[in-house]
Design a protein around this motif. Sequence first.
Motif, PDB file in Angstrom:
ATOM      1  N   GLY A  99       0.762  -1.117  -0.139  1.00 49.31           N
ATOM      2  CA  GLY A  99      -0.150  -0.023   0.042  1.00 49.31           C
ATOM      3  C   GLY A  99       0.896   1.319   0.034  1.00 49.31           C
ATOM      4  N   SER A 100       0.263   2.466   0.505  1.00 51.80           N
ATOM      5  CA  SER A 100       0.778   3.618   0.406  1.00 51.80           C
ATOM      6  C   SER A 100       2.027   4.020   1.340  1.00 51.80           C
ATOM      7  CB  SER A 100      -0.037   4.775   0.740  1.00 51.80           C
ATOM      8  OG  SER A 100      -0.637   4.622   1.988  1.00 51.80           O
ATOM      9  N   ALA A 101       2.441   2.997   2.381  1.00 48.70           N
ATOM     10  CA  ALA A 101       3.422   3.258   2.842  1.00 48.70           C
ATOM     11  C   ALA A 101       4.763   2.206   2.600  1.00 48.70           C
ATOM     12  CB  ALA A 101       3.086   3.010   4.436  1.00 48.70           C
ATOM     13  N   ALA A 102       4.625   1.431   1.629  1.00 49.86           N
ATOM     14  CA  ALA A 102       5.620   0.486   1.404  1.00 49.86           C
ATOM     15  C   ALA A 102       6.940   1.075   0.832  1.00 49.86           C
ATOM     16  CB  ALA A 102       4.990  -0.341   0.092  1.00 49.86           C
ATOM     17  N   LEU A 103       6.884   2.310   0.041  1.00 48.78           N
ATOM     18  CA  LEU A 103       7.942   2.827  -0.455  1.00 48.78           C
ATOM     19  C   LEU A 103       7.974   4.054  -0.055  1.00 48.78           C
ATOM     20  CD1 LEU A 103       8.122   1.102  -3.755  1.00 48.78           C
ATOM     21  CD2 LEU A 103       9.523   0.509  -2.035  1.00 48.78           C
ATOM     22  N   ARG A 104       7.738   4.539   1.139  1.00 46.43           N
ATOM     23  CA  ARG A 104       7.232   5.980   1.524  1.00 46.43           C
ATOM     24  C   ARG A 104       8.368   6.756   1.651  1.00 46.43           C
ATOM     25  NH1 ARG A 104       2.811   7.040   5.889  1.00 46.43           N
ATOM     26  NH2 ARG A 104       1.779   6.567   4.205  1.00 46.43           N
ATOM     27  N   GLY A 105       8.638   7.785   0.794  1.00 50.28           N
ATOM     28  CA  GLY A 105       9.638   8.938   0.966  1.00 50.28           C
ATOM     29  C   GLY A 105      11.000   8.458   0.110  1.00 50.28           C
ATOM     30  N   LEU A 106      10.944   7.375  -0.664  1.00 46.15           N
ATOM     31  CA  LEU A 106      12.059   6.978  -1.341  1.00 46.15           C
ATOM     32  C   LEU A 106      12.058   7.772  -2.547  1.00 46.15           C
ATOM     33  CD1 LEU A 106      12.455   3.128  -0.882  1.00 46.15           C
ATOM     34  CD2 LEU A 106      13.680   4.734   0.113  1.00 46.15           C
ATOM     35  N   PRO A 107      13.120   8.253  -3.021  1.00 48.54           N
ATOM     36  CA  PRO A 107      13.198   9.003  -4.300  1.00 48.54           C
ATOM     37  C   PRO A 107      13.213   8.060  -5.441  1.00 48.54           C
ATOM     38  CG  PRO A 107      15.075   9.156  -3.245  1.00 48.54           C
ATOM     39  CD  PRO A 107      14.335   8.352  -2.269  1.00 48.54           C
TER      40      PRO A 107
END
Length: 247
Positions: free
Chosen positions: A4-12
């Motif tokens: 979901g929306s947190a899996a890759l949170r913040g990764l460029p």
Amino acid sequence: MDHGSAALRGLPALVTGGGSGIGLACARALSAAGAEVTVLGRREAPLRAAVEAGAASGFVLGDVAGELPPLPRCALLVNAAGAAESAPFLRTDDALWGRMLGVNLLGAAAVIRAVLPGMLGTGHGRIVNIASTAAVKGYPYVTAYAAAKHGLLGLTRALALEVAGRGVTVNCLCPGFTETEIVAESVARIMAKTGRGEAEARAELTRHNPQGRLVQPEEVAAAVVFLCLPEAAAVNGVALPVAGGEA
């Protein structure tokens, strides 16, 4: 495993060819998984549209087969820029070979060279190269394209071993014929050369897929997201087909 929306949170993330087709689908899926996505491409209008639609946070205008502009730091790289041209082998000239190798192989290598130092510096990175079933088998009339995609797979396998102990994975997705602008152009060429209708021309492509259909860009994008997840850290140097069982 959280997709979901947190899996890759913040990764460029950086997606080449991100304005359309598979690249746009990848940008959209990575953004939905929480990544901060920059799309790179040659045409400003579709890149700007991708940002306005929420598929990406920003864009960089540039040609992977030319002189690259400065690229943002990224932890996730998807090399989706590509092009396909068909011709009988004896009618393929140096210019055609140059175009196919330039976009599909040398362009991917150039982008990787630009962003890999940053990944190695942080000890984390995911590189996903979008190849094709033409990276693992031959098709007639696309010798230059197939050679370039075979080369992209070779680059993937060799680099994966080179960086395996440094927190970076390098993998290759091998989609079958996918519902994109490139396939639409192939259908048009078949119609023009054979006089067949659109349905017959599309059937010429879908017959390669045991499921009898074109792959959807979103299906390729879902595989990209998986390869970018922390849980995919042990998946390295693979050629993953997304092709309905085509061998």
